[in-house]
Write a protein that holds these residues in place. Structure first.
Motif, PDB file in Angstrom:
ATOM      1  N   ALA A   1       0.804  -1.220   0.000  1.00  0.00           N
ATOM      2  CA  ALA A   1       0.000   0.000   0.000  1.00  0.00           C
ATOM      3  C   ALA A   1       0.838   1.273   0.000  1.00  0.00           C
ATOM      4  O   ALA A   1       0.303   2.363  -0.252  1.00  0.00           O
ATOM      5  N   ASP A   2       2.136   1.165   0.269  1.00  0.00           N
ATOM      6  CA  ASP A   2       2.985   2.352   0.366  1.00  0.00           C
ATOM      7  C   ASP A   2       4.366   2.029  -0.187  1.00  0.00           C
ATOM      8  O   ASP A   2       5.184   1.404   0.478  1.00  0.00           O
ATOM      9  N   ALA A   3       4.615   2.482  -1.406  1.00  0.00           N
ATOM     10  CA  ALA A   3       5.884   2.172  -2.081  1.00  0.00           C
ATOM     11  C   ALA A   3       7.087   2.854  -1.424  1.00  0.00           C
ATOM     12  O   ALA A   3       8.233   2.514  -1.730  1.00  0.00           O
ATOM     13  N   SER A   4       6.841   3.805  -0.516  1.00  0.00           N
ATOM     14  CA  SER A   4       7.955   4.472   0.156  1.00  0.00           C
ATOM     15  C   SER A   4       8.500   3.661   1.329  1.00  0.00           C
ATOM     16  O   SER A   4       9.514   4.028   1.919  1.00  0.00           O
ATOM     17  N   ILE A   5       7.826   2.571   1.683  1.00  0.00           N
ATOM     18  CA  ILE A   5       8.314   1.713   2.763  1.00  0.00           C
ATOM     19  C   ILE A   5       9.339   0.745   2.181  1.00  0.00           C
ATOM     20  O   ILE A   5       9.014  -0.087   1.337  1.00  0.00           O
ATOM     21  N   ALA A   6      10.583   0.868   2.631  1.00  0.00           N
ATOM     22  CA  ALA A   6      11.637  -0.021   2.144  1.00  0.00           C
ATOM     23  C   ALA A   6      11.840  -1.215   3.051  1.00  0.00           C
ATOM     24  O   ALA A   6      12.234  -2.290   2.597  1.00  0.00           O
TER      25      ALA A   6
ATOM     26  N   VAL B   1      15.179  -1.984  -3.574  1.00  0.00           N
ATOM     27  CA  VAL B   1      15.880  -1.041  -2.702  1.00  0.00           C
ATOM     28  C   VAL B   1      17.121  -1.696  -2.108  1.00  0.00           C
ATOM     29  O   VAL B   1      18.176  -1.060  -2.005  1.00  0.00           O
ATOM     30  N   PHE B   2      16.997  -2.959  -1.728  1.00  0.00           N
ATOM     31  CA  PHE B   2      18.154  -3.678  -1.175  1.00  0.00           C
ATOM     32  C   PHE B   2      19.333  -3.612  -2.143  1.00  0.00           C
ATOM     33  O   PHE B   2      20.456  -3.296  -1.760  1.00  0.00           O
ATOM     34  N   HIS B   3      19.067  -3.893  -3.405  1.00  0.00           N
ATOM     35  CA  HIS B   3      20.161  -3.903  -4.389  1.00  0.00           C
ATOM     36  C   HIS B   3      20.604  -2.491  -4.761  1.00  0.00           C
ATOM     37  O   HIS B   3      21.798  -2.244  -4.957  1.00  0.00           O
ATOM     38  N   ALA B   4      19.664  -1.555  -4.821  1.00  0.00           N
ATOM     39  CA  ALA B   4      20.029  -0.177  -5.163  1.00  0.00           C
ATOM     40  C   ALA B   4      20.957   0.436  -4.115  1.00  0.00           C
ATOM     41  O   ALA B   4      21.839   1.238  -4.449  1.00  0.00           O
ATOM     42  N   LEU B   5      20.785   0.037  -2.864  1.00  0.00           N
ATOM     43  CA  LEU B   5      21.611   0.563  -1.774  1.00  0.00           C
ATOM     44  C   LEU B   5      22.878  -0.254  -1.542  1.00  0.00           C
ATOM     45  O   LEU B   5      23.642   0.037  -0.624  1.00  0.00           O
ATOM     46  N   GLY B   6      23.091  -1.285  -2.355  1.00  0.00           N
ATOM     47  CA  GLY B   6      24.316  -2.067  -2.237  1.00  0.00           C
ATOM     48  C   GLY B   6      24.275  -3.148  -1.187  1.00  0.00           C
ATOM     49  O   GLY B   6      25.335  -3.676  -0.805  1.00  0.00           O
TER      50      GLY B   6
ATOM     51  N   CYS C   1      19.122   0.380   7.364  1.00  0.00           N
ATOM     52  CA  CYS C   1      17.923   1.209   7.539  1.00  0.00           C
ATOM     53  C   CYS C   1      18.271   2.692   7.501  1.00  0.00           C
ATOM     54  O   CYS C   1      17.510   3.501   6.944  1.00  0.00           O
ATOM     55  N   TRP C   2      19.410   3.056   8.057  1.00  0.00           N
ATOM     56  CA  TRP C   2      19.838   4.456   8.041  1.00  0.00           C
ATOM     57  C   TRP C   2      20.074   4.915   6.597  1.00  0.00           C
ATOM     58  O   TRP C   2      19.652   5.997   6.187  1.00  0.00           O
ATOM     59  N   ARG C   3      20.723   4.067   5.816  1.00  0.00           N
ATOM     60  CA  ARG C   3      20.952   4.407   4.409  1.00  0.00           C
ATOM     61  C   ARG C   3      19.632   4.513   3.648  1.00  0.00           C
ATOM     62  O   ARG C   3      19.469   5.366   2.770  1.00  0.00           O
ATOM     63  N   ALA C   4      18.690   3.633   3.976  1.00  0.00           N
ATOM     64  CA  ALA C   4      17.376   3.700   3.331  1.00  0.00           C
ATOM     65  C   ALA C   4      16.674   5.015   3.666  1.00  0.00           C
ATOM     66  O   ALA C   4      16.057   5.648   2.803  1.00  0.00           O
ATOM     67  N   LYS C   5      16.774   5.432   4.927  1.00  0.00           N
ATOM     68  CA  LYS C   5      16.176   6.709   5.328  1.00  0.00           C
ATOM     69  C   LYS C   5      16.835   7.882   4.597  1.00  0.00           C
ATOM     70  O   LYS C   5      16.159   8.806   4.135  1.00  0.00           O
ATOM     71  N   ASN C   6      18.163   7.831   4.493  1.00  0.00           N
ATOM     72  CA  ASN C   6      18.873   8.888   3.773  1.00  0.00           C
ATOM     73  C   ASN C   6      18.449   8.952   2.307  1.00  0.00           C
ATOM     74  O   ASN C   6      18.541  10.009   1.674  1.00  0.00           O
ATOM     75  N   ALA C   7      18.007   7.815   1.782  1.00  0.00           N
ATOM     76  CA  ALA C   7      17.560   7.762   0.394  1.00  0.00           C
ATOM     77  C   ALA C   7      16.086   8.129   0.244  1.00  0.00           C
ATOM     78  O   ALA C   7      15.548   8.088  -0.866  1.00  0.00           O
ATOM     79  N   GLY C   8      15.439   8.476   1.363  1.00  0.00           N
ATOM     80  CA  GLY C   8      14.055   8.940   1.296  1.00  0.00           C
ATOM     81  C   GLY C   8      12.997   7.893   1.573  1.00  0.00           C
ATOM     82  O   GLY C   8      11.799   8.162   1.389  1.00  0.00           O
TER      83      GLY C   8
END
Length: 335
Positions: free
Chosen positions: A104-109, A177-182, A198-205
């Motif tokens: 329901a929310d694509a912004s949740i990584a 997202v997992f692969h995009a963030l390395g 999770c911190w890197r995911a937050k930094n990525a928005g």
């Protein structure tokens, strides 16, 4: 395949025997995968004989938690990965509340369920509990767990809440997202890698969420017991590396200096308590970080920390060390 449940195993035959049956039974329409970190205890033969429906990914050596998952997940196609420890049991209906939320929310990584103790199901478990938080000095804690104090589960965290970090014991991750963030930070080997991710995911928005409508039961300490000096070393080294990688520049120096000072105080307390090997592990952790400073400098440049860290969701604007050890606060509600 929408959801792939990936269990990283290293000589965890006893846990596979005890807990894999619940995962297989309660994960309909999902691919269940065991990625084996070159076990020598007969784990692979057991899986082949008793769980032919489980896919096995054979890794050539023990890559540790972080690189083991990185290697394995490059070979898995799915919308969502569930990074699940081998010492976790799951009930029926544990998947849908989280996958529905993420749908329901694509912004949740990243998202985690409520995590209770396998041995004492009425209490939260150390690694994850009711969702991970961070204080302004980078000390991790959880709703339901402050340091060694675990709360009784009375339904106080049966909610859906944005948090700072999700437990690596059961972490739902959007695969792209997992692969995009390395992936996970390979140099961590194990411990705090989920906080870093999770911190890197937050930094990525992206958002990191907790969903208390899903629940699991975790043994904890299955690979390294908390009394093992190796665990102390990894926690203290990775704790400082976590800050160095992710804290914005304006807060970096002051935060690191305070953390180093508090680490030395912790080491002194260990000496006074007779835990000399743990105290030495703290000093070794600091020395290792300095020795490999060029690696961490390059990682920081690559990630380019940004944002206002104290204002991020899931950050406690204070010191959890002060609140717990000086003011004797024992629950998140008391903070």
């Amino acid at each position: 395949m929408k959801t792939a449940i990936v269990i990283l195993n290293w000589n965890g035959l006893r846990y596979l025997k005890e807990f894999l049956p619940s995962v297989v039974a309660h994960s309909e329409d999902c691919q269940v995968i065991v990625a084996d970190n070159a076990s020598t205890d007969g784990s692979v033969a057991f899986l082949q004989d008793h769980f032919p429906q489980v896919r096995i990914i054979l890794l050539l050596e023990n890559y540790g938690f972080c690189e083991g998952y990185n290697q394995a997940l490059r070979q898995v196609q799915a919308t969502y990965y569930v990074l699940l420890n081998s010492d976790v049991s799951v009930p029926a209906g544990w998947l849908e509340p989280i996958t529905n939320l993420m749908d329901a929310d694509a912004s949740i990584a990243v998202c985690q369920p409520k995590t209770n103790a396998q041995q004492h199901p009425g209490y939260f478990e150390y690694a994850g509990a009711g969702g991970g938080l961070l204080d302004t000095l980078g000390y991790p804690f959880c709703r339901g767990r402050l340091f060694e104090t675990l709360e009784e589960d009375r339904g106080q965290y049966d909610d859906v809440q944005e948090i700072f970090w999700a437990t690596g014991a059961c972490m739902f991750v959007r695969a792209n997202v997992f692969h995009a963030l390395g992936g996970l930070e390979p140099a961590f080997f194990a411990h705090m890698e989920e906080i870093d991710f999770c911190w890197r995911a937050k930094n990525a928005g992206y958002k990191v969420m907790y969903n208390g409508h899903s629940q699991i039961y975790h043994v904890g300490g299955g690979t390294l017991h908390k009394s093992n000096p190796r665990k102390t070393y990894l926690n203290f080294r990775n704790g400082l590396a976590l800050l160095y990688k992710n804290i914005p520049s304006k807060e970096l120096l002051s935060t690191l200096l305070l953390r180093v000072l508090l680490d030395w105080i912790a080491a002194l307390r260990m000496v006074l308590a007779g835990q000399t090997k743990d105290a030495q592990a703290v000093l070794n952790a600091h020395a290792d970080l300095l020795r490999h400073r060029h690696y961490w400098q390059n990682r920081r440049k690559t990630q380019q920390p940004k944002g206002n860290f104290p204002e991020m969701p899931g950050v406690y604007k204070g010191s959890i060390v002060w609140q717990y050890f000086i003011r004797q606060k024992r629950t998140v509600a008391e903070l």
